[in-house]
Design a protein around this motif. Sequence first.
Motif, short mmCIF file in Angstrom:
data_model
loop_
_atom_site.label_atom_id
_atom_site.label_comp_id
_atom_site.label_asym_id
_atom_site.label_seq_id
_atom_site.Cartn_x
_atom_site.Cartn_y
_atom_site.Cartn_z
N UNK A 185 0.81 -1.20 -0.13
CA UNK A 185 0.02 -0.03 -0.24
C UNK A 185 0.91 1.01 0.15
N UNK A 186 0.87 2.27 -1.14
CA UNK A 186 1.64 3.23 -0.89
C UNK A 186 1.12 4.42 -0.34
N UNK A 187 1.95 5.61 -0.69
CA UNK A 187 1.70 6.83 -0.05
C UNK A 187 0.54 7.54 -0.78
N UNK A 188 -0.04 8.80 -0.04
CA UNK A 188 -0.98 9.57 -0.41
C UNK A 188 -0.46 10.39 -1.72
N UNK A 189 -1.27 10.04 -2.73
CA UNK A 189 -1.09 10.59 -4.11
C UNK A 189 0.12 10.10 -4.94
N UNK A 190 0.63 8.79 -4.62
CA UNK A 190 1.77 8.34 -5.32
C UNK A 190 1.17 7.15 -6.18
N UNK A 191 1.21 7.36 -7.49
CA UNK A 191 0.72 6.03 -8.16
C UNK A 191 1.54 4.76 -7.87
N UNK A 192 0.78 3.75 -8.24
CA UNK A 192 1.35 2.43 -7.82
C UNK A 192 2.63 2.00 -8.72
N UNK A 193 2.78 2.67 -10.01
CA UNK A 193 3.79 2.52 -10.93
C UNK A 193 5.34 2.90 -10.28
N UNK A 194 5.03 4.01 -9.21
CA UNK A 194 6.18 4.31 -8.64
C UNK A 194 7.02 3.34 -7.91
N UNK A 195 6.42 2.24 -7.63
CA UNK A 195 6.93 1.17 -6.57
C UNK A 195 7.25 -0.02 -7.53
N UNK A 196 7.23 0.03 -8.80
CA UNK A 196 7.31 -0.92 -9.71
C UNK A 196 8.97 -1.66 -9.44
N UNK A 197 10.13 -0.98 -9.33
CA UNK A 197 11.21 -1.42 -9.05
C UNK A 197 11.48 -2.01 -7.79
#
Length: 298
Positions: free
Chosen positions: A34-46
Amino acid sequence: MSLSDSFTLTTEDGVAVQASGFRARSPRAVVVMAGGTGIPRQFYRHFADFLAGQGLHVITFDYRGKHSAVAAERLRMADWGRQDLDAVLAYAAQRFPDLPLLFVGHSVGGQIFGLARRSVQVKAALLIASQSGYWWHWSGAWRWRRWLDWHLLMPAMTRLVGELPGWMLGGNPLPAGISKEWARWCRSPCYLCEPDGAPMRDHFARLRLPMRFYVISDDTGLAPLAAVRALMGFYPVAGKELRVLTPADAGVASLGHVGVFRESASVLWPPMVEWLLAPLSSSGPLLSGRGELQECPS
């Protein structure tokens, strides 16, 4: 679900949630992130790709927002946990019933974990830069900057343009209902709270799993140590431990609130995987300590 594909889940209240799956070749567990506020899931792909390479299926997802089939004023941040995260946890448990369920939360992702009914199925949780947003937990000039944000600037901007603009977050904009609830939380010593001020502690006291909290040393503007410690108090019977990460640990000039998930900080990731998997090879939960339930001042 195949390696890094996208799919849609439907929550119990009928909202579509967009998710991505990263499949491991020889899976040992499944991780919901579960990511941060306003951060799209694609940011965590790496980061998700790395976990998959270490034998962990990973599911990332986006919270409900401006494109949801819900009026902007009726959207609630609490439903990110009670509905969206809960639906993803349910999917992971049903799709991979023979694999242990693990959790990684970044920022708000760690705050809403205990709001999800199915969080009790998780075997271990890693929370990175997750904090209580109550403005008093900051110090010095940051305290008064946060007071100004939550009492004046963000409510005024939301009223003016009908949403909280993305440039104020460094990410995607927040619809009015979510922005207003978040600002209300940050003005309350309880932080997560209902409109009448009653604390939201849905399933926090049911979670007896091992939890590790990471503080980022140069993240003083968004998740300082005092704010992270305050969130730890929301989980009264979990086995909690606290670790501090510095830019030097990653060999970079700065980490800030999101830098842990950049490829440049990938040296930090193997110990996280090792910690997540440790409880699965032991005879019982690794409870490293208890804490008191954080009460709201009267």
